[in-house]
Design a protein around this motif. Structure first.
Motif, mmCIF file in Angstrom:
data_model
loop_
_atom_site.group_PDB
_atom_site.id
_atom_site.type_symbol
_atom_site.label_atom_id
_atom_site.label_comp_id
_atom_site.label_asym_id
_atom_site.label_seq_id
_atom_site.Cartn_x
_atom_site.Cartn_y
_atom_site.Cartn_z
ATOM 1 N N UNK A 1 0.878 -1.114 0.005
ATOM 2 C CA UNK A 1 -0.143 -0.156 -0.105
ATOM 3 C C UNK A 1 0.827 1.076 -0.323
ATOM 4 N N UNK A 2 0.944 2.531 -1.000
ATOM 5 C CA UNK A 2 1.572 3.563 -1.383
ATOM 6 C C UNK A 2 0.504 4.206 -0.086
ATOM 7 N N UNK A 3 1.435 5.096 -0.431
ATOM 8 C CA UNK A 3 1.848 6.409 1.348
ATOM 9 C C UNK A 3 0.195 7.292 0.972
ATOM 10 N N UNK A 4 0.479 7.355 -0.536
ATOM 11 C CA UNK A 4 -1.438 8.103 -0.870
ATOM 12 C C UNK A 4 -2.659 7.462 -0.730
ATOM 13 N N UNK A 5 -2.579 6.198 -0.476
ATOM 14 C CA UNK A 5 -3.221 5.058 -0.357
ATOM 15 C C UNK A 5 -3.726 5.116 1.278
ATOM 16 N N UNK A 6 -2.684 4.866 1.748
ATOM 17 C CA UNK A 6 -3.121 4.950 2.917
ATOM 18 C C UNK A 6 -3.314 6.174 4.174
ATOM 19 N N UNK A 7 -3.935 7.555 3.029
ATOM 20 C CA UNK A 7 -4.090 8.692 3.553
ATOM 21 C C UNK A 7 -5.395 8.509 2.722
ATOM 22 N N UNK A 8 -5.814 8.410 1.756
ATOM 23 C CA UNK A 8 -7.284 7.914 0.984
ATOM 24 C C UNK A 8 -7.984 7.259 2.159
ATOM 25 N N UNK A 9 -7.444 5.610 1.975
ATOM 26 C CA UNK A 9 -7.588 5.412 3.587
ATOM 27 C C UNK A 9 -8.719 5.395 4.926
ATOM 28 N N UNK A 10 -7.795 6.701 5.202
ATOM 29 C CA UNK A 10 -7.858 7.172 6.378
ATOM 30 C C UNK A 10 -8.947 8.303 6.305
ATOM 31 N N UNK A 11 -8.590 8.706 4.930
ATOM 32 C CA UNK A 11 -9.643 10.016 4.781
ATOM 33 C C UNK A 11 -11.472 9.146 4.912
ATOM 34 N N UNK A 12 -11.537 8.243 4.074
ATOM 35 C CA UNK A 12 -12.621 7.575 3.812
ATOM 36 C C UNK A 12 -13.750 7.191 5.486
ATOM 37 N N UNK A 13 -12.443 6.491 6.024
ATOM 38 C CA UNK A 13 -12.914 6.514 7.991
ATOM 39 C C UNK A 13 -12.935 7.733 8.095
ATOM 40 N N UNK A 14 -12.127 8.187 7.990
ATOM 41 C CA UNK A 14 -13.176 9.575 8.764
ATOM 42 C C UNK A 14 -14.396 10.440 8.915
ATOM 43 N N UNK A 15 -14.531 10.046 7.235
ATOM 44 C CA UNK A 15 -15.360 10.648 6.743
ATOM 45 C C UNK A 15 -16.951 9.302 6.825
ATOM 46 N N UNK A 16 -16.554 8.432 7.252
ATOM 47 C CA UNK A 16 -17.540 7.387 8.008
ATOM 48 C C UNK A 16 -18.574 7.469 8.729
ATOM 49 N N UNK A 17 -16.865 8.289 9.979
ATOM 50 C CA UNK A 17 -17.086 8.462 11.369
ATOM 51 C C UNK A 17 -18.172 9.692 11.049
ATOM 52 N N UNK A 18 -18.109 10.500 10.616
ATOM 53 C CA UNK A 18 -19.181 11.950 10.232
ATOM 54 C C UNK A 18 -20.543 11.079 9.773
ATOM 55 N N UNK A 19 -20.549 9.975 9.191
ATOM 56 C CA UNK A 19 -21.975 9.914 8.758
ATOM 57 C C UNK A 19 -23.073 9.294 10.019
ATOM 58 N N UNK A 20 -21.865 8.872 10.629
ATOM 59 C CA UNK A 20 -22.039 7.800 11.742
ATOM 60 C C UNK A 20 -22.541 8.746 13.229
ATOM 61 N N UNK A 21 -22.030 9.629 13.093
ATOM 62 C CA UNK A 21 -22.011 10.869 14.195
ATOM 63 C C UNK A 21 -22.837 11.576 13.970
ATOM 64 N N UNK A 22 -23.538 11.715 12.641
ATOM 65 C CA UNK A 22 -24.484 12.665 12.254
ATOM 66 C C UNK A 22 -24.002 14.147 11.707
ATOM 67 N N UNK A 23 -22.193 14.380 11.596
ATOM 68 C CA UNK A 23 -21.476 15.490 10.761
ATOM 69 C C UNK A 23 -22.543 15.444 9.430
ATOM 70 N N UNK A 24 -22.604 13.857 8.939
ATOM 71 C CA UNK A 24 -22.760 14.384 7.682
ATOM 72 C C UNK A 24 -24.697 13.646 7.011
ATOM 73 N N UNK A 25 -25.457 14.828 7.067
ATOM 74 C CA UNK A 25 -26.166 13.849 6.898
ATOM 75 C C UNK A 25 -26.786 13.368 4.989
ATOM 76 N N UNK A 26 -28.138 12.035 5.173
ATOM 77 C CA UNK A 26 -28.778 12.245 3.761
ATOM 78 C C UNK A 26 -29.552 13.034 3.557
ATOM 79 N N UNK A 27 -29.580 13.524 2.147
ATOM 80 C CA UNK A 27 -30.570 14.146 0.903
ATOM 81 C C UNK A 27 -31.768 14.011 2.592
#
Length: 270
Positions: A1-27
């Motif tokens: 896994x490259x550094x950019x792949x790792x950064x991308x996965x960390x960013x995706x995990x953070x966005x998923x957490x934002x969905x779970x916490x209600x910081x990101x809302x469905x349409x």
């Protein structure tokens, strides 16, 4: 896994957490809180009043954009200014404290008239930093940027890409943040000018226009090739008072901007 792949996965995990916490809302959740229809939501997104964050192929809306007590008119105006920045960066900008706002967040700055005016200026500078317009001038006639000769000059400026190409190009030549070499510049009877738009990072630049310039006895003749538009030839321009080919190109760029502006006005009034 490259550094950019790792950064991308960390960013995706953070966005998923934002969905779970209600910081990101469905349409539907966002629309219900904002009390607007689906068509109104689509219109607001198209205008840049609001924006979405993609998570696992689905679009979510930042709950920050419907926080209680917001001045929505002011918020939407700032969101429109921030459009050149990627959505995730727009969210980061709005939600974080900014030193150039006196240590408060843009959301807090919306509440005060003076802070709001400052916010608009700072937001424009932030958004413009995501895009650069370059003007590169080569002596001679070239259909593509040559790899075997140095340009007469390269001028680069950070400007909102929604600003017209000729206005951005003129600004880069006149007072851009980067001009190399610094001059003085020589005269030339033939020159090719390449105007390109560069997104931040390593993404590929887009060539917006090529201008072929021929100077004969103090008169400049220019042929303009625009991306996805018909090519055209400008009216002859007197350049007897110019000191270099860079000055000539500036006059040509200004003339091209005036011509296209006039054509737009004529179409609007027809």
């Amino acid at each position: 896994m490259t550094l950019w792949d790792e950064i991308g996965q960390q960013a995706l995990a953070a966005r998923r957490q934002m969905v779970r916490s209600g910081e990101l809302l469905s349409k539907d959740e966002f629309r219900e809180q904002l009390h607007v229809s689906a068509s109104q939501i689509a219109h607001m997104v198209a205008k840049g009043d609001i924006f979405t964050i993609e998570v696992d192929g689905l679009e979510y809306f930042p709950s920050l954009l419907v926080a209680p007590g917001l001045d929505l008119k002011r918020l939407h105006s700032v969101c429109r200014i921030l459009v050149p920045a990627p959505p995730s960066c727009r969210l980061g900008y709005l939600s974080s404290q900014r030193a150039n706002l006196g240590g408060i967040s843009p959301i807090v700055a919306l509440q005060d008239d003076e802070s709001y005016r400052l916010l608009r200026r700072m937001a424009r500078a932030y958004a413009a930093g995501w895009w650069r317009t370059s003007v590169t001038i080569y002596a001679g006639c070239h259909c593509e940027e040559p790899a075997d000769i140095e340009p007469v000059v390269t001028a680069v400026d950070e400007v909102d890409p929604r600003v017209g190409v000729w206005r951005r190009a003129a600004g880069a030549i006149r007072s851009g943040g980067y001009i190399y070499p610094s001059g003085p510049y020589a005269n030339a009877n033939l020159a090719s000018v390449f105007i390109a738009l560069h997104p931040a990072g390593q993404a590929t630049a887009t060539l917006e226009a090529r201008v072929d310039v021929n100077v004969d006895d103090g008169i400049a003749h220019a042929h303009v090739v625009r991306r996805e538009r018909p090519a055209y030839t400008l009216r002859a321009i007197s350049v007897r008072d110019t000191e270099s080919i860079v000055d000539v190109v500036l006059q040509v760029v200004l003339a091209a901007g005036k011509r296209e502006s006039t054509r737009r006005s004529e179409k609007a009034n027809s």
